[in-house]
Design an enzyme around this catalytic site. Structure first.
Site, mmCIF file in Angstrom:
data_model
loop_
_atom_site.group_PDB
_atom_site.id
_atom_site.type_symbol
_atom_site.label_atom_id
_atom_site.label_comp_id
_atom_site.label_asym_id
_atom_site.label_seq_id
_atom_site.Cartn_x
_atom_site.Cartn_y
_atom_site.Cartn_z
ATOM 1 N N GLN A 71 0.818 -1.206 0.000
ATOM 2 C CA GLN A 71 0.000 0.000 0.000
ATOM 3 C C GLN A 71 0.857 1.264 0.000
ATOM 4 O O GLN A 71 2.051 1.239 0.290
ATOM 5 C CB GLN A 71 -0.913 0.014 1.216
ATOM 6 C CG GLN A 71 -2.030 -1.019 1.149
ATOM 7 C CD GLN A 71 -3.030 -0.832 2.273
ATOM 8 O OE1 GLN A 71 -2.962 -1.520 3.282
ATOM 9 N NE2 GLN A 71 -3.963 0.087 2.097
ATOM 10 N N HIS A 72 0.203 2.370 -0.331
ATOM 11 C CA HIS A 72 0.666 3.734 -0.102
ATOM 12 C C HIS A 72 1.727 4.248 -1.075
ATOM 13 O O HIS A 72 1.936 5.461 -1.166
ATOM 14 C CB HIS A 72 1.229 3.924 1.314
ATOM 15 C CG HIS A 72 0.403 3.355 2.408
ATOM 16 N ND1 HIS A 72 -0.937 3.673 2.576
ATOM 17 C CD2 HIS A 72 0.700 2.464 3.390
ATOM 18 C CE1 HIS A 72 -1.403 3.014 3.627
ATOM 19 N NE2 HIS A 72 -0.440 2.273 4.138
ATOM 20 N N ASP A 234 -2.427 -4.912 0.371
ATOM 21 C CA ASP A 234 -1.988 -6.228 0.830
ATOM 22 C C ASP A 234 -2.769 -6.751 2.028
ATOM 23 O O ASP A 234 -3.158 -7.932 2.065
ATOM 24 C CB ASP A 234 -0.483 -6.240 1.112
ATOM 25 C CG ASP A 234 -0.008 -5.087 1.982
ATOM 26 O OD1 ASP A 234 -0.845 -4.290 2.474
ATOM 27 O OD2 ASP A 234 1.214 -4.963 2.168
#
Length: 464
Positions: A71-72, A234
């Protein structure tokens, strides 16, 4: 037999699982490594993905695929679909001051109200603010912002820079899902909408953002006609792969630790402790993260000159509470609680308590107590916990299993080891293919008897 594929493009590697759409049975797998570092050229992910697909025997017989991933991460694209600079990953902390700047300008309460999270260095918005301040020329070129799984999904569908893709740089064809969008700090899981004011505050101007797909919705097809699912972050992918439902809490013991729950209502925590993410099934996924998890066991095992199994054997020879020895395991600072400059501390050392056995047990108790405090924070968001599913390599240690049943006050189960993030992506692929979410069985490797021992948590809390 109809086959579907799930992809886990994690920080360290790319894993591909190809499964029977009807049963979820794994037919074949593939894997490729990612480069180390906190900023990575997205092309390395694409290369790893193509290598992992080949390692899995190719997709010629695959009907649908979906991509879950880290992520991110910030993938900044120009108007021609080119990646402007290497992607800053979730674990790149250079944007820590940017997070503080955004909070100062908006307010923590207002951020939590508007998008369910309070900025920290891992979130995409803080990386965009860093780009605006540190590399203004690059920031000015940004025409679209994608997350790692968004970009890989786009490339799988044949889009990308001219000369590198069959379908070209069509930025409006970027897609994402609720779970990954909720980790940007400019999309709200409660409203299912982007907050473009917060995007502009971070980047300095508006940009194309991926269309947010619903659970089971198709992003489109590859040039070869393979249906592509929506993808996921995830943790949401793991929850889907584990078949988690409302009342389930997942504790993941990896390099870092996470505690997250599937819930029917969004979280809004102004303290920033709990991130109000969305899940991949249409519900919500309040989550906390700890910096210290399995590495606690690495450190104490090395100190005692034993491996993890031997550490566990030592730990089980002494009583719950380790005769008063308490390890507060903030070896690399800590995120939950937010103590970035903290170090680990060993309390309660006496001539009687300071033994190899007690230290081994204190390490496992300290690891699990840190995660249990994270569960307390999640529960404070009106989350009911009916059972805890513990995953990660350390979860297979018999001592970790037995002591977890003493630290947590609800039943604990240990799923059989597996690639659950990739499995969750495969669930999405099957869902997009058939229009129905599959229900595949998850095998359980251990189910320790409930044996809650309050002394462990009480001792640990007393040293906070």
């Amino acid at each position: 037999m109809s086959l579907v594929a799930g992809i886990d493009s994690s920080t360290q590697s790319c894993k591909v699982v190809i499964v029977d759409q009807a049963t979820g049975n794994v037919i074949r797998t593939g894997r490729a490594s990612h480069p180390a570092g906190t900023e990575v050229a997205p092309s390395a992910w694409w290369d790893a993905l193509t290598t992992a697909i080949a390692d899995a025997g190719g997709f010629d017989d695959v009907a649908a695929v979906s991509v879950a991933g880290q992520q991110h991460g910030m993938v900044a694209l120009d108007s021609d679909g080119n990646v402007i600079r290497d992607a800053l990953l979730w674990n790149d902390t250079r944007s820590a001051q940017s997070a503080l700047d955004l909070i100062a300008e908006v307010g923590a309460d207002e951020y939590a109200r508007r998008v369910g999270v309070v900025p920290v260095a891992s979130f995409t918005a803080t990386k965009l603010r860093w780009l605006r301040d540190a590399e203004p020329e690059n920031a000015a070129r940004v025409a679209a912002v994608a997350l790692p799984h968004d970009w890989l999904t786009w490339r799988l569908r044949g889009f990308g820079p001219a000369g590198e893709s069959e379908r070209g740089p069509v930025l409006k064809e970027l897609t994402t899902d609720r779970s990954d969008a909720s980790g940007t700090a400019y999309w709200s899981a409660a409203t299912n909408e982007y907050d473009r004011e917060l995007l502009v505050l971070a980047l300095g101007h508006d940009a194309v953002l991926p269309r947010v797909l619903g659970p089971g919705e198709s992003a489109g097809e590859t040039p070869a006609g393979i249906i592509v699912g929506p993808g996921a972050g995830d943790n949401a992918g793991a929850a889907l792969g584990l078949g988690a439902a409302s009342g389930d809490v997942i504790v993941s013991i990896g390099t870092s630790g996470t505690v997250f729950a599937v819930t029917e209502s969004p979280a809004h925590d102004p303290s920033g402790t709990v991130a109000g993410f969305a899940d991949a099934s249409g519900l919500f996924l309040p989550l906390i993260a700890t910096l210290n998890a399995a590495r606690i066991l690495d450190s104490i095992s090395a100190l005692l000159g034993v491996n993890h199994n031997e550490l566990g054997e030592l730990a089980l020879t002494t009583e719950p509470g380790s005769d008063g020895l308490v390890l507060q395991p903030y070896f690399e600072g800590e995120r939950t609680p937010n103590l970035p400059d903290a170090t680990a501390t060993l309390f309660g050392m006496t001539l009687g308590s300071t033994t190899r056995n007690n230290l081994a047990r204190a390490a496992i108790e300290g690891l699990l107590c840190g995660l249990a405090e994270g569960l307390d924070a999640v529960r404070a968001q009106n989350v009911d916990a009916h059972r805890i599913m513990i995953v990660g390599g350390a979860a297979q240690n018999p001592a970790v299993q037995q002591i977890a049943a003493q630290v947590f006050d609800v039943p604990v189960i240990i799923p059989t080891p597996g690639e659950y993030v990739a499995a969750g992506a495969a669930v999405q692929a099957a869902w997009a293919l058939t229009g129905t979410r599959p229900s595949w069985p998850v095998s359980i490797s251990a189910e320790p008897a409930v044996d809650f021992r309050p002394v462990i948590r009480e001792q640990y809390a007393a040293k906070r």
